[in-house]
Design a protein around this motif. Structure first.
Motif, short mmCIF file in Angstrom:
data_model
loop_
_atom_site.label_atom_id
_atom_site.label_comp_id
_atom_site.label_asym_id
_atom_site.label_seq_id
_atom_site.Cartn_x
_atom_site.Cartn_y
_atom_site.Cartn_z
N HIS A 87 0.84 -1.20 0.00
CA HIS A 87 0.00 0.00 0.00
C HIS A 87 0.87 1.25 0.00
O HIS A 87 0.57 2.23 -0.69
CB HIS A 87 -0.94 0.00 1.20
CG HIS A 87 -2.19 -0.78 0.98
ND1 HIS A 87 -3.18 -0.37 0.11
CD2 HIS A 87 -2.63 -1.95 1.50
CE1 HIS A 87 -4.16 -1.25 0.11
NE2 HIS A 87 -3.85 -2.22 0.94
N ALA A 88 1.94 1.22 0.77
CA ALA A 88 2.86 2.37 0.80
C ALA A 88 3.50 2.57 -0.57
O ALA A 88 3.57 3.70 -1.08
CB ALA A 88 3.93 2.15 1.87
N LYS A 89 3.94 1.48 -1.17
CA LYS A 89 4.61 1.53 -2.48
C LYS A 89 3.67 2.05 -3.57
O LYS A 89 4.04 2.90 -4.38
CB LYS A 89 5.11 0.13 -2.85
CG LYS A 89 6.05 0.07 -4.04
CD LYS A 89 7.45 0.43 -3.63
CE LYS A 89 8.46 0.04 -4.67
NZ LYS A 89 9.81 0.53 -4.29
N GLY A 90 2.45 1.51 -3.58
CA GLY A 90 1.48 1.90 -4.60
C GLY A 90 1.08 3.36 -4.48
O GLY A 90 1.02 4.09 -5.48
N ALA A 91 0.82 3.81 -3.25
CA ALA A 91 0.41 5.21 -3.04
C ALA A 91 1.52 6.18 -3.41
O ALA A 91 1.26 7.25 -3.98
CB ALA A 91 -0.01 5.41 -1.59
N TYR A 92 2.77 5.80 -3.13
CA TYR A 92 3.91 6.66 -3.46
C TYR A 92 4.07 6.79 -4.98
O TYR A 92 4.47 7.84 -5.49
CB TYR A 92 5.18 6.08 -2.83
CG TYR A 92 6.40 6.95 -3.01
CD1 TYR A 92 6.49 8.20 -2.40
CD2 TYR A 92 7.49 6.51 -3.77
CE1 TYR A 92 7.63 8.99 -2.55
CE2 TYR A 92 8.62 7.29 -3.92
CZ TYR A 92 8.68 8.52 -3.31
OH TYR A 92 9.80 9.30 -3.47
N PHE A 93 3.75 5.72 -5.70
CA PHE A 93 3.80 5.74 -7.17
C PHE A 93 2.76 6.71 -7.71
O PHE A 93 3.03 7.48 -8.64
CB PHE A 93 3.56 4.33 -7.70
CG PHE A 93 3.52 4.21 -9.21
CD1 PHE A 93 4.69 4.01 -9.93
CD2 PHE A 93 2.31 4.28 -9.90
CE1 PHE A 93 4.66 3.89 -11.32
CE2 PHE A 93 2.27 4.17 -11.28
CZ PHE A 93 3.46 3.97 -11.99
#
Length: 271
Positions: A87-93
């Motif tokens: 979730h952190a990775k996707g939102a940062y993208f």
């Protein structure tokens, strides 16, 4: 010219299965959401749909990363990754300035604090009670005899504040029935339910710290009534994306690309 690298992320939740294919870790090629989750045909169906939509075969996918509630049961996956990290990775993208993520899934709600580099710094989760989750909205929609997709439109029509104070799904259901019996309008009850969820989930977000860039993810983020309620509760602008329900799968696909690149680098070094 280098051959394109395709990776897939699969997010197996409790109530829905989501998948996404990325090209070269940058371009979203294909997505799919199937409204059944772990322990069902959902995971294989979402993979099949995503491949069909992309025109690719499983052999064209260099790496598959699974995440979510049912990630350890996906035989098609090359590896698994924590849903919080995904979730952190996707939102940062999607939002490079993200500092706080509010995620409301089918059976849990969580708030994540994100560092400058997009890494997860802290989180608070409610996974012990259905109140404040997508399942809670399903129950209330059934009591009100409306489709869950109608909730945002009903919220927008509300002209009166109706308080739903119970934090337990069972008691809240009884409270809604009492409100109906006393003549409260459905749209006012829906707004009250949204405000009740926002109060519960907003308190999670406040525990990790609120910043101007708050990202709302999960299937419930598609509900504009919930976006409104959270903005009022937190006092901050809430950002969403058309990919909000696919955020976990997106993060998994990004991690899959990183993993594939490491493997390719090792193979090249050993050649």
């Amino acid at each position: 010219m280098a051959e394109a690298v395709y990776t897939m992320g699969v997010d197996i939740g409790s109530t829905a299965s989501k998948s996404i294919i990325l090209k070269d870790g940058k371009e979203i090629v294909s997505t799919s959401v199937v409204d059944v989750g772990a322990g069902t045909s959902g995971p294989s169906r979402t993979i099949g749909e995503t491949l069909k939509n992309s025109g690719l075969n499983r052999e064209d996918i260099s790496y598959v990363m699974a995440t979510g509630y049912g990630r350890n049961s996906l035989k098609e996956a090359d590896a698994q990754m924590s849903e919080l990290s995904c979730h952190a990775k996707g939102a940062y993208f999607l939002f490079p300035n993200v500092k706080t993520i509010i995620d409301i899934g089918g059976q849990d709600a969580k708030a994540l604090k994100i560092g400058d580099n997009g890494m997860l710094e802290n989180f608070v989760m409610n996974d012990k009670c259905a109140a404040g989750t997508g399942r809670f909205l399903d129950v209330i929609a059934r009591v009100l005899e409306v489709d869950i997709s109608q909730l945002q439109d009903l919220d927008a029509k509300s002209t009166k504040d109706v308080s739903i104070s119970s934090t337990c799904t069972v008691f809240a259901e009884s409270e809604v029935i009492s409100q109906l019996a006393s003549g409260s309008k459905i749209e006012d009850i829906v707004k009250g339910i949204h405000n009740s969820i926002a109060s519960r989930v907003g308190s999670l977000a406040k525990r990790v710290g609120l910043n101007d860039d708050i990202i709302f993810t999960g299937g419930v983020a598609l509900n504009e009534g919930m976006v409104r309620a959270l903005e009022e509760n937190t006092g901050h602008k809430i950002h969403t994306s058309p990919y909000c329900q696919l955020n976990g799968a997106l993060g998994a696909a990004l991690f899959a690309y990183q993993k594939q690149q490491l493997i390719a680098k090792k193979e090249k070094a050993n050649a």
